[in-house]
Design an enzyme around this catalytic site. Structure first.
Site, PDB file in Angstrom:
ATOM      1  N   ASP A  55     -50.441  -2.263  24.366  1.00 14.38           N
ATOM      2  CA  ASP A  55     -50.339  -0.820  24.619  1.00 14.38           C
ATOM      3  C   ASP A  55     -49.218  -0.562  25.621  1.00 14.38           C
ATOM      4  O   ASP A  55     -48.352   0.293  25.415  1.00 14.38           O
ATOM      5  CB  ASP A  55     -51.675  -0.300  25.165  1.00 14.38           C
ATOM      6  CG  ASP A  55     -51.621   1.193  25.458  1.00 14.38           C
ATOM      7  OD1 ASP A  55     -51.102   1.938  24.611  1.00 14.38           O
ATOM      8  OD2 ASP A  55     -52.082   1.604  26.535  1.00 14.38           O
ATOM      9  N   LYS A  99     -51.884 -13.600  29.999  1.00 11.39           N
ATOM     10  CA  LYS A  99     -51.980 -13.785  31.449  1.00 11.39           C
ATOM     11  C   LYS A  99     -52.860 -15.010  31.679  1.00 11.39           C
ATOM     12  O   LYS A  99     -53.904 -14.952  32.341  1.00 11.39           O
ATOM     13  CB  LYS A  99     -52.563 -12.508  32.091  1.00 11.39           C
ATOM     14  CG  LYS A  99     -52.533 -12.492  33.601  1.00 11.39           C
ATOM     15  CD  LYS A  99     -51.141 -12.332  34.197  1.00 11.39           C
ATOM     16  CE  LYS A  99     -51.192 -12.422  35.712  1.00 11.39           C
ATOM     17  NZ  LYS A  99     -49.853 -12.462  36.338  1.00 11.39           N
ATOM     18  N   ASP A 159     -46.435 -10.325  33.116  1.00  4.41           N
ATOM     19  CA  ASP A 159     -45.585  -9.722  34.157  1.00  4.41           C
ATOM     20  C   ASP A 159     -44.128 -10.097  33.947  1.00  4.41           C
ATOM     21  O   ASP A 159     -43.223  -9.257  34.010  1.00  4.41           O
ATOM     22  CB  ASP A 159     -46.086 -10.101  35.573  1.00  4.41           C
ATOM     23  CG  ASP A 159     -46.415 -11.576  35.737  1.00  4.41           C
ATOM     24  OD1 ASP A 159     -46.395 -12.318  34.729  1.00  4.41           O
ATOM     25  OD2 ASP A 159     -46.684 -11.996  36.875  1.00  4.41           O
TER      26      ASP A 159
HETATM   27  C1  IPM Z   1     -51.430   4.083  21.532  1.00  7.32           C
HETATM   28  C2  IPM Z   1     -52.128   5.086  22.416  1.00  7.32           C
HETATM   29  C3  IPM Z   1     -53.622   4.889  22.254  1.00  7.32           C
HETATM   30  C4  IPM Z   1     -53.953   3.484  22.713  1.00  7.32           C
HETATM   31  C5  IPM Z   1     -54.485   5.920  22.992  1.00  7.32           C
HETATM   32  C6  IPM Z   1     -54.102   7.327  22.633  1.00  7.32           C
HETATM   33  C7  IPM Z   1     -55.937   5.676  22.760  1.00  7.32           C
HETATM   34  O1  IPM Z   1     -51.712   4.961  23.725  1.00  7.32           O
HETATM   35  O2  IPM Z   1     -51.659   4.118  20.311  1.00  7.32           O
HETATM   36  O3  IPM Z   1     -50.660   3.285  22.063  1.00  7.32           O
HETATM   37  O4  IPM Z   1     -54.103   3.231  23.911  1.00  7.32           O
HETATM   38  O5  IPM Z   1     -54.039   2.599  21.854  1.00  7.32           O
HETATM   39 MG    MG Z   2     -50.117   3.593  24.001  1.00  3.94          MG
END
Ligand code: IPM
Ligand code: MG
Length: 359
Positions: free
Chosen positions: A248, A192, A224
């Site tokens: 994530d 970003k 985005d």
């Molecule tokens: C992932 C999960 C984890 C993260 C959580 C459970 C801490 O969502 O491995 O993607 O955010 O990394």
């Molecule tokens: Mg995750």
């Protein structure tokens, strides 16, 4: 004969069922390829909170550090949702990543031919297919930078910050460029940079690296736009590299368009050969203990371990071929069975895959 010590974190919910599947599969493929595995069960997550009061006991960290690799089911569940941040099961996952120095999270998302009908995208997009790998930075950024609560001019407030060093960006970039070299030689870095200073350093550093990998077709994309491109034209992506937070979010999006989050494995790697391997999906507490989970993501995670940590390419191929074979024969667990068709149980799916491996 090769011997491997594997630390197994069963975790919560369906964790014990699916790690059990992965261990059975490793034993079966070990018979064929002369590999022996010693499984050491390690306590972490919600169960550790219940049994010893903390999500990640010191002893568990030590056991992981002493192993050749870590196999993890999933951690967390509604039972522990109201605990404070430092006592949540998720803290175990973050702790292991940090303690083991696993800064590179490799998340493949491929649309399998057999599962095209499960893809939620328009038919012509699904027909085109896609096969990408998301490389997510895993031990920096917002997950591990300064955060807290304080009294501000508007009263009580909370903050989380995003900090990346050039070193952290460079090392995840190197992993991504090297991976791209072994695949379609295309890399997109997602950031970003139009808003965030940390993204501008990310981009500059990636551009520097791109000069060292002239064979890789490199480009940048804003996050985005990337979230839109993922559903508009997923086929354009080969390797994607991004920060902890963006990775994530985007990896959940990418997994969903394969129509089969229950099938996707992942690897977390650092400077050593030791990695942590786990399904992308969570602990699914709603179906725990009902023999309805899909064991395939855990089984494919074990295959990734064979390939990436143990250099057992042939054994890894064999496991993956067995899974494809069983899917091609039409067997489906409930999560991927088309409506109105009959699904097989978790234990039946494991049996079928082991039969295929042992053929
Ligand atoms: C992932 C999960 C984890 C993260 C959580 C459970 C801490 O969502 O491995 O993607 O955010 O990394
Ligand atoms: Mg995750």
């Amino acid at each position: 004969m090769s011997y491997y010590n594997i630390a197994v974190i069963e975790g919560d919910g369906i964790g014990p069922e699916i790690t059990g599947a992965a261990m059975e599969v490793l034993r079966a493929v070990g018979e064929k390829f002369n590999l022996r595995f010693n499984f050491n069960k390690v306590l972490a997550g919600g169960r550790a909170i219940d049994e010893v009061g903390v999500p990640l006991p010191e002893e568990s960290i030590r056991a992981c550090l002493e192993s050749d690799s870590v196999l993890l089911g999933a951690v967390g569940g509604p039972k522990w949702d109201s605990l404070p941040g430092h006592l949540r099961p998720e803290k175990a996952l973050l702790g292991i990543r940090k303690e083991l120095g696993l800064y590179a999270n490799i998340r493949p998302a491929r649309l399998l031919e057999e599962l095209k009908s499960a893809c939620p995208l328009r038919e012509e997009i699904a027909d085109a297919g896609f096969d990408m790998v998301i490389v997510r930075e895993l031990t920096g950024g917002m997950y591990f930078s300064e955060s807290g609560r304080r009294n501000g001019s508007n009263g009580h407030e909370a903050f989380d910050t995003e900090c990346y060093s050039e070193m952290e960006i460079r090392r995840i970039g190197v992993i991504a460029f090297q991976l791209a070299m072994t695949r379609g030689k295309k890399l997109v870095s997602i950031d970003k940079a139009n808003v965030l200073e940390s993204s501008r350093l990310w981009r500059e550093t990636m551009h520097g690296l791109a000069k060292e990998y002239p064979q890789v077709e490199y480009s940048d994309m804003l996050v985005d736009n990337a979230s839109m491109q993922l559903i508009r034209d997923p086929k354009q992506f080969d390797v994607v590299v991004t920060s902890n937070m963006f990775g994530d979010i985007l990896s959940d999006e990418a997994s969903q368009i394969t129509g089969s989050i229950g099938l996707l494995p992942s690897a977390s790697l650092g400077e050593t050969k030791r990695g942590m391997y786990e399904p992308i999906h969570g602990s699914a507490p709603d179906i725990a203990g009902q023999d309805r989970a899909n064991p395939i993501a855990a089984i494919l995670s074990a295959a990734m371990m064979l390939r990436m940590s143990f250099n057992q390419e042939a054994a890894a191929d064999h496991v993956e071929a067995a899974v494809s074979g069983v899917l091609a024969s039409g067997y489906r667990t409930a999560d991927i069975a088309p409506p109105g068709t009959e699904a097989v149980s978790c234990s039946r799916m494991i049996e079928l895959i082991i039969e295929e491996i042992s053929k």
